[in-house]
Write a protein that holds these residues in place. Structure first.
Motif, mmCIF file in Angstrom:
data_model
loop_
_atom_site.group_PDB
_atom_site.id
_atom_site.type_symbol
_atom_site.label_atom_id
_atom_site.label_comp_id
_atom_site.label_asym_id
_atom_site.label_seq_id
_atom_site.Cartn_x
_atom_site.Cartn_y
_atom_site.Cartn_z
ATOM 1 N N PRO A 137 0.999 -0.975 0.138
ATOM 2 C CA PRO A 137 0.380 0.442 -0.016
ATOM 3 C C PRO A 137 1.107 1.388 0.001
ATOM 4 O O PRO A 137 1.929 1.759 0.467
ATOM 5 C CB PRO A 137 -0.924 0.020 1.425
ATOM 6 C CG PRO A 137 -0.902 -1.685 1.509
ATOM 7 C CD PRO A 137 0.839 -2.212 1.209
ATOM 8 N N PRO A 138 0.623 2.856 -0.701
ATOM 9 C CA PRO A 138 0.800 3.408 -0.676
ATOM 10 C C PRO A 138 1.180 3.890 0.621
ATOM 11 O O PRO A 138 0.441 3.919 1.649
ATOM 12 C CB PRO A 138 0.147 4.589 -1.290
ATOM 13 C CG PRO A 138 -1.467 3.756 -0.660
ATOM 14 C CD PRO A 138 -1.118 2.595 -0.916
ATOM 15 N N LEU A 139 2.156 5.049 1.362
ATOM 16 C CA LEU A 139 2.839 5.497 2.562
ATOM 17 C C LEU A 139 1.802 6.895 2.947
ATOM 18 O O LEU A 139 1.592 7.191 3.629
ATOM 19 C CB LEU A 139 3.862 5.269 2.648
ATOM 20 C CG LEU A 139 4.856 3.540 3.061
ATOM 21 C CD1 LEU A 139 6.042 4.665 2.783
ATOM 22 C CD2 LEU A 139 4.338 2.668 4.614
ATOM 23 N N VAL A 140 1.797 7.009 1.626
ATOM 24 C CA VAL A 140 1.593 8.819 1.923
ATOM 25 C C VAL A 140 0.086 9.124 0.912
ATOM 26 O O VAL A 140 -0.046 7.643 -0.676
ATOM 27 C CB VAL A 140 2.046 10.257 1.819
ATOM 28 C CG1 VAL A 140 2.481 10.162 3.308
ATOM 29 C CG2 VAL A 140 2.685 9.986 0.315
ATOM 30 N N ALA A 195 10.558 9.501 8.088
ATOM 31 C CA ALA A 195 9.710 7.877 7.065
ATOM 32 C C ALA A 195 10.452 7.735 6.487
ATOM 33 O O ALA A 195 9.503 7.914 5.006
ATOM 34 C CB ALA A 195 8.210 8.433 7.470
ATOM 35 N N GLY A 196 11.689 7.619 5.604
ATOM 36 C CA GLY A 196 12.154 7.296 4.745
ATOM 37 C C GLY A 196 13.430 7.981 4.834
ATOM 38 O O GLY A 196 13.648 7.698 3.434
ATOM 39 N N GLN A 197 14.355 8.456 5.186
ATOM 40 C CA GLN A 197 15.663 8.927 5.156
ATOM 41 C C GLN A 197 16.081 7.912 5.942
ATOM 42 O O GLN A 197 17.070 8.643 6.471
ATOM 43 C CB GLN A 197 15.533 9.939 5.977
ATOM 44 C CG GLN A 197 17.005 11.054 5.625
ATOM 45 C CD GLN A 197 17.136 12.000 4.161
ATOM 46 O OE1 GLN A 197 16.134 11.998 3.474
ATOM 47 N NE2 GLN A 197 18.171 12.013 3.444
ATOM 48 N N GLY A 206 13.435 -1.429 5.243
ATOM 49 C CA GLY A 206 13.231 0.753 5.239
ATOM 50 C C GLY A 206 11.359 0.722 4.703
ATOM 51 O O GLY A 206 10.740 2.316 5.792
ATOM 52 N N TYR A 207 10.503 0.169 3.578
ATOM 53 C CA TYR A 207 9.373 0.200 3.607
ATOM 54 C C TYR A 207 8.966 -0.025 4.804
ATOM 55 O O TYR A 207 7.421 1.337 5.822
ATOM 56 C CB TYR A 207 8.141 -0.577 2.621
ATOM 57 C CG TYR A 207 7.125 -0.271 2.682
ATOM 58 C CD1 TYR A 207 6.504 0.583 1.880
ATOM 59 C CD2 TYR A 207 6.250 -1.290 3.849
ATOM 60 C CE1 TYR A 207 4.949 0.461 2.008
ATOM 61 C CE2 TYR A 207 4.790 -1.094 3.142
ATOM 62 C CZ TYR A 207 4.542 -0.031 2.640
ATOM 63 O OH TYR A 207 2.917 -0.031 2.552
ATOM 64 N N GLY A 263 6.708 9.759 0.538
ATOM 65 C CA GLY A 263 6.481 11.380 0.850
ATOM 66 C C GLY A 263 5.594 11.656 0.503
ATOM 67 O O GLY A 263 5.621 11.709 -0.848
ATOM 68 N N HIS A 264 5.502 12.703 1.354
ATOM 69 C CA HIS A 264 4.775 13.937 0.792
ATOM 70 C C HIS A 264 5.931 14.920 0.022
ATOM 71 O O HIS A 264 5.056 15.263 -1.560
ATOM 72 C CB HIS A 264 4.267 14.543 1.902
ATOM 73 C CG HIS A 264 3.321 14.216 2.791
ATOM 74 N ND1 HIS A 264 3.795 13.653 3.700
ATOM 75 C CD2 HIS A 264 2.159 13.302 2.449
ATOM 76 C CE1 HIS A 264 2.401 12.901 4.663
ATOM 77 N NE2 HIS A 264 1.832 13.421 3.903
#
Length: 451
Positions: free
Chosen positions: A43-46, A115-117, A162-163, A262-263
């Motif tokens: 699923p998408p994170l954002v 949340a992704g770095q 990482g996800y 991420g946004h």
């Protein structure tokens, strides 16, 4: 609402045959394919609507109707994705945002560098210690920091880890920021206690001014219940294309692509080649996007980059994050801003006062001086004031913990203190104390600008 990539043709569209710098060499192509296929089904994170909301807010920052605070770890680690660490980072950003909001008299757009770095570019592909050479550590999404052959082997399953770490982080961030933890009254109480300490007495006046404003709001019957939650966005460098590509999805409303990892996504100094894969990739997604800009930028390349990334001249679409160094920004930034003014692009200008001020201390630690960080932000404001342009925000590497990685501050960290709690695996971060002090100083700059 978004859906998984529907066809190999669309995946091929993203995986264009362009040079891609700073990509790891994966030893097992089959394992990489499995990891990428797994990510494409997750699923998408954002969500697209959240990204659109942030783009609107970035547009307001570009014209001086908001101010952006981006902050978080230099490089997240899987081990640090704990409830306490996430809470303390969010708390620090909320505290900084409350002070900046008062100083600016404007909404502050809160963006976590989190949340992704999990990946970092490196200046060298290998590292040598005591005559032993191993692959460089490229972040937890690629390999492990431990200096052993097994740990430094690039493992594509780390993309999947990482996800999951990002999903857990986002889940907790949303719980904290919507569930009462971000209540403005609590945040102000935290700041008031910090500013009242003897070491920070110079900031106590501003804290008392905010306190008076809070009491005035209460007397006027302001609904504080409506202030219990805040909007909080997450951002990271779009570095690992083997992660970003499968996380890119089609928005069912418009048929356009969004990177749902991420946004807000940015491209860094080492991957901003105007003919490279990274800028090509972010040019194709609808997220609000950014690029790091140093004094080394070629101005013609800068204009070509604007044409590539913001062809429709859309407010909030493009952010330039300047990283110059305190001794360079006043000289270099004016020409860079002037080079963009006739392009028609409404750029959001954000100052990264960290990366241009890094040096090795006498004790051998990679560090930064707090005073240099403050001076670069001050220079950023001075340049924009002189040109009549808008300083849209700051981008800071920070942690909510009491680490000893950057020198200086009102409770000064000295060179000999760095070894006490130097925990970063890459670049030095401001600790909680230094982060709040920076916020108070920037709030003063914003108040001066408001006049």
């Amino acid at each position: 609402m978004t859906t998984a990539l529907p066809s190999p043709d669309l995946r091929d569209q993203l995986a264009v045959d362009l040079p891609a710098a700073q990509q790891p060499e994966w030893p097992d192509p089959v394992a990489l394919d499995e990891a990428v296929s797994t990510l494409a089904q997750y699923p998408p994170l954002v969500f697209a609507g959240e990204c659109d909301d942030l783009r609107d807010r970035m547009a307001k920052a570009a014209i001086g109707e908001a101010f952006v605070l981006q902050g978080g770890d230099c490089a997240e680690t899987f081990a640090s994705a704990t409830a306490d660490n996430i809470r303390d980072r969010v708390k620090t950003i909320l505290q900084m945002a409350a002070v900046l909001t008062y100083g600016a008299g404007l909404p502050v757009v809160k963006v976590g560098r989190m949340a992704g770095q999990y990946a970092k570019p490196r200046s060298k592909s290998t590292e040598t210690r005591d005559g032993v050479t191993l692959p460089a550590y490229r972040g937890d999404m690629v390999n492990d920091f431990e200096f052993t052959p097994a740990a430094r082997a690039n493992d594509p399953q780390r993309l999947v880890r990482g996800y999951h770490a990002s999903a857990a982080t986002l889940n907790l961030v949303r719980a904290f920021t919507r569930g009462g933890f971000a209540d403005l009254r609590h945040v102000h109480d935290w700041n008031r206690g910090w500013a009242a300490t003897s070491a920070n007495h110079r900031y106590d006046r501003l804290a008392r001014d905010i306190d008076k404003a809070m009491r005035f709001m209460a007397a006027c019957g302001v609904d504080f219940e409506a202030m219990k939650g805040v909007d909080f966005f997450c951002a990271h460098e779009a570095l690992l294309l083997d992660y970003e590509h499968p996380m890119t999805r089609v928005d069912h409303r418009t048929g356009q692509l969004y990177d749902t990892s991420g946004h807000f996504l940015w491209v860094g100094e080492r991957t901003r080649d105007v003919g490279g894969a990274h800028l090509d990739f972010i040019s194709k997604v609808r997220n609000p996007i950014g690029m790091k800009v140093s004094d080394k930028i070629d101005l013609d390349d800068l204009r070509r980059t604007i044409d590539l990334l913001d062809p429709h001249r859309e407010p909030g679409r493009l952010t330039f994050i300047t990283r110059m160094g305190a001794g360079t920004i006043r000289e270099a930034l004016p020409e860079i801003i002037k080079a963009t003014q006739d392009t028609g692009s409404l750029i959001t200008w954000i100052c990264d006062p960290m990366h241009g001020n890094t040096f090795e201390s006498a004790s051998g630690f990679k560090t930064r001086r707090f005073d240099d960080v403050v001076d670069e932000v001050r220079g950023f404001f001075e340049v924009h004031a002189a040109l009549g342009t808008v300083p849209g925000g700051i981008h800071v590497e920070l942690t909510g913990n009491d680490v000893t990685e950057c020198i200086g501050g009102s409770l000064p960290i000295l060179d000999e203190d760095l070894n006490k709690r130097y925990e970063s695996l890459c670049d030095p971060r401001l600790n909680h104390q230094q982060s709040l002090e920076l916020a108070f100083l920037v709030a003063e700059m914003l108040a001066e600008r408001a006049g």
